[in-house]
Design a protein around this motif. Structure first.
Motif, PDB file in Angstrom:
ATOM      1  N   ARG A   1     -10.648 -16.530  44.724  1.00 59.31           N
ATOM      2  CA  ARG A   1      -9.610 -16.054  43.807  1.00 59.31           C
ATOM      3  C   ARG A   1      -9.942 -16.346  42.350  1.00 59.31           C
ATOM      4  O   ARG A   1      -9.498 -15.618  41.456  1.00 59.31           O
ATOM      5  N   THR A   2     -10.709 -17.392  42.113  1.00 57.21           N
ATOM      6  CA  THR A   2     -10.898 -17.843  40.732  1.00 57.21           C
ATOM      7  C   THR A   2     -12.325 -17.754  40.215  1.00 57.21           C
ATOM      8  O   THR A   2     -12.554 -17.956  39.024  1.00 57.21           O
ATOM      9  N   CYS A   3     -13.302 -17.429  41.053  1.00 55.45           N
ATOM     10  CA  CYS A   3     -14.697 -17.482  40.611  1.00 55.45           C
ATOM     11  C   CYS A   3     -15.036 -16.370  39.626  1.00 55.45           C
ATOM     12  O   CYS A   3     -14.406 -15.309  39.597  1.00 55.45           O
ATOM     13  N   ASP A   4     -16.046 -16.623  38.833  1.00 58.99           N
ATOM     14  CA  ASP A   4     -16.595 -15.620  37.928  1.00 58.99           C
ATOM     15  C   ASP A   4     -17.220 -14.512  38.775  1.00 58.99           C
ATOM     16  O   ASP A   4     -18.049 -14.784  39.649  1.00 58.99           O
ATOM     17  N   PRO A   5     -16.852 -13.247  38.565  1.00 56.26           N
ATOM     18  CA  PRO A   5     -17.415 -12.155  39.383  1.00 56.26           C
ATOM     19  C   PRO A   5     -18.948 -12.132  39.393  1.00 56.26           C
ATOM     20  O   PRO A   5     -19.555 -11.727  40.390  1.00 56.26           O
ATOM     21  N   ARG A   6     -19.558 -12.567  38.304  1.00 55.64           N
ATOM     22  CA  ARG A   6     -21.013 -12.522  38.241  1.00 55.64           C
ATOM     23  C   ARG A   6     -21.664 -13.427  39.284  1.00 55.64           C
ATOM     24  O   ARG A   6     -22.792 -13.189  39.701  1.00 55.64           O
ATOM     25  N   LEU A   7     -20.945 -14.461  39.715  1.00 50.76           N
ATOM     26  CA  LEU A   7     -21.475 -15.323  40.764  1.00 50.76           C
ATOM     27  C   LEU A   7     -21.625 -14.560  42.078  1.00 50.76           C
ATOM     28  O   LEU A   7     -22.523 -14.837  42.873  1.00 50.76           O
ATOM     29  N   LEU A   8     -20.746 -13.600  42.316  1.00 53.69           N
ATOM     30  CA  LEU A   8     -20.817 -12.793  43.520  1.00 53.69           C
ATOM     31  C   LEU A   8     -21.998 -11.826  43.447  1.00 53.69           C
ATOM     32  O   LEU A   8     -22.699 -11.612  44.439  1.00 53.69           O
TER      33      LEU A   8
ATOM     34  N   GLY B   1     -16.285  -6.953  41.137  1.00 52.13           N
ATOM     35  CA  GLY B   1     -16.017  -8.316  41.579  1.00 52.13           C
ATOM     36  C   GLY B   1     -14.819  -8.384  42.496  1.00 52.13           C
ATOM     37  O   GLY B   1     -14.829  -9.112  43.502  1.00 52.13           O
ATOM     38  N   GLU B   2     -13.782  -7.610  42.181  1.00 53.95           N
ATOM     39  CA  GLU B   2     -12.590  -7.602  43.023  1.00 53.95           C
ATOM     40  C   GLU B   2     -12.889  -7.000  44.395  1.00 53.95           C
ATOM     41  O   GLU B   2     -12.442  -7.507  45.421  1.00 53.95           O
ATOM     42  N   ALA B   3     -13.662  -5.905  44.417  1.00 56.68           N
ATOM     43  CA  ALA B   3     -14.008  -5.279  45.692  1.00 56.68           C
ATOM     44  C   ALA B   3     -14.875  -6.219  46.537  1.00 56.68           C
ATOM     45  O   ALA B   3     -14.684  -6.330  47.761  1.00 56.68           O
ATOM     46  N   THR B   4     -15.806  -6.899  45.899  1.00 56.31           N
ATOM     47  CA  THR B   4     -16.662  -7.843  46.632  1.00 56.31           C
ATOM     48  C   THR B   4     -15.850  -9.024  47.131  1.00 56.31           C
ATOM     49  O   THR B   4     -16.044  -9.490  48.264  1.00 56.31           O
ATOM     50  N   ARG B   5     -14.946  -9.518  46.303  1.00 59.84           N
ATOM     51  CA  ARG B   5     -14.080 -10.629  46.714  1.00 59.84           C
ATOM     52  C   ARG B   5     -13.258 -10.237  47.939  1.00 59.84           C
ATOM     53  O   ARG B   5     -13.168 -10.989  48.916  1.00 59.84           O
TER      54      ARG B   5
END
Length: 276
Positions: free
Chosen positions: A108-115, A146-150
């Motif tokens: 929920r809180t990670c930086d999308p770039r980490l994904l 990032g949201e789709a990957t999350r």
């Protein structure tokens, strides 16, 4: 061609069919260059149905392997372990980091770039070229991608409790979930499972591939024929997990970790005296 509307441009002109998938859906591309999967899977011909538990019970088992084949595999294992490889200690630290990131709070809180970084990393397991994922990410932007990957990872790991993880995996593989991230498919989904359950999952990220997936390794090392992925009565999601369980049992203990065990299996498949 009014096949669909580009999700990025909101235009339905100049859309071409790139290819037709096995399930009847089409990969289409807009003139802007963005490509996506369009349509619903074509209904398969009616076939005898089997329940989840029935299929799992019918799946090949470790005890199906002939004793003489097990003896050969044991000899190879002894030979391999005599020169135990030195594994990079950075792998455990990297995976521990992503275990936190893939936790419910972390997602929920990670930086999308980490994904995105995870999808393009070879640390601990190599997912191969991720051009489709990267192209989709770059087109969608960090926030939307990032949201789709999350959501994809969240569904795989924490989806409905009444749905087996095998079937959640299948939904993501086939695009049955509307939120599934483009290009985040078998290798990356399996890699997520390897990170989150490192004692259970071998770092063999594909079920079948010419280079040696779980199906090829089971045949070449243990003479065990696993179902073809196109078989109507099975799904790839189930084959991925059940083949992992069989190989994990067959390879046994004595390895530093599952990466070590997977490395042995890749080595063993190429040794003389195996199965073609």
């Amino acid at each position: 061609m009014g096949l669909a509307m580009c999700p990025l441009c909101s235009e339905d002109e100049d859309i071409e069919v790139v290819r037709t998938l096995e399930d009847g859906r089409r990969v289409v591309k807009h003139r802007c260059g963005y490509a996506w999967e369009h349509g619903a899977p074509v209904a398969q011909k009616t076939m005898p149905s089997h329940s989840f538990n029935d299929l799992k019970a019918r799946f090949p088992k470790p005890e199906d392997v002939e004793p003489k084949v097990l003896e050969r595999a044991a000899r190879l294992k002894t030979q391999y372990l005599a020169t135990r490889p030195d594994f990079d200690p950075g792998v455990a630290a990297y995976w521990a980091k992503y275990q936190e990131i893939f936790s419910p709070d972390g997602l929920r809180t990670c930086d999308p770039r980490l994904l995105k970084d995870f999808a393009n990393s070879d640390v601990g397991a190599r997912p191969g070229n991720q051009a489709t994922f990267n192209s989709a990410w770059n087109s969608m932007g960090d926030t939307a991608a990032g949201e789709a990957t999350r959501k994809t990872i969240e569904y795989l790991l924490y989806g409905p409790d009444d749905m087996p993880i095998e079937d959640r995996l299948q939904h993501l593989l086939t695009g049955a979930t509307s939120f599934a991230m483009t290009g985040f498919k078998e290798a990356l989904l399996t890699r997520v499972l390897c990170v989150m359950q490192p004692d259970r999952f071998l770092t063999i990220l594909k079920y079948t591939t010419e280079a040696g997936g779980k199906r090829e390794i089971a045949r070449m090392v243990y003479g065990l024929e696993l179902p073809a992925p196109e078989s109507v009565n099975w799904t790839l999601g189930r084959l991925i997990l059940w083949s992992n369980n069989v190989l994990r049992t067959l390879v046994g203990e004595g390895f530093a970790n599952q990466q070590h065990a997977a490395a042995f299996l890749w080595w063993a498949k190429d040794q003389p005296g195996g199965f073609p």
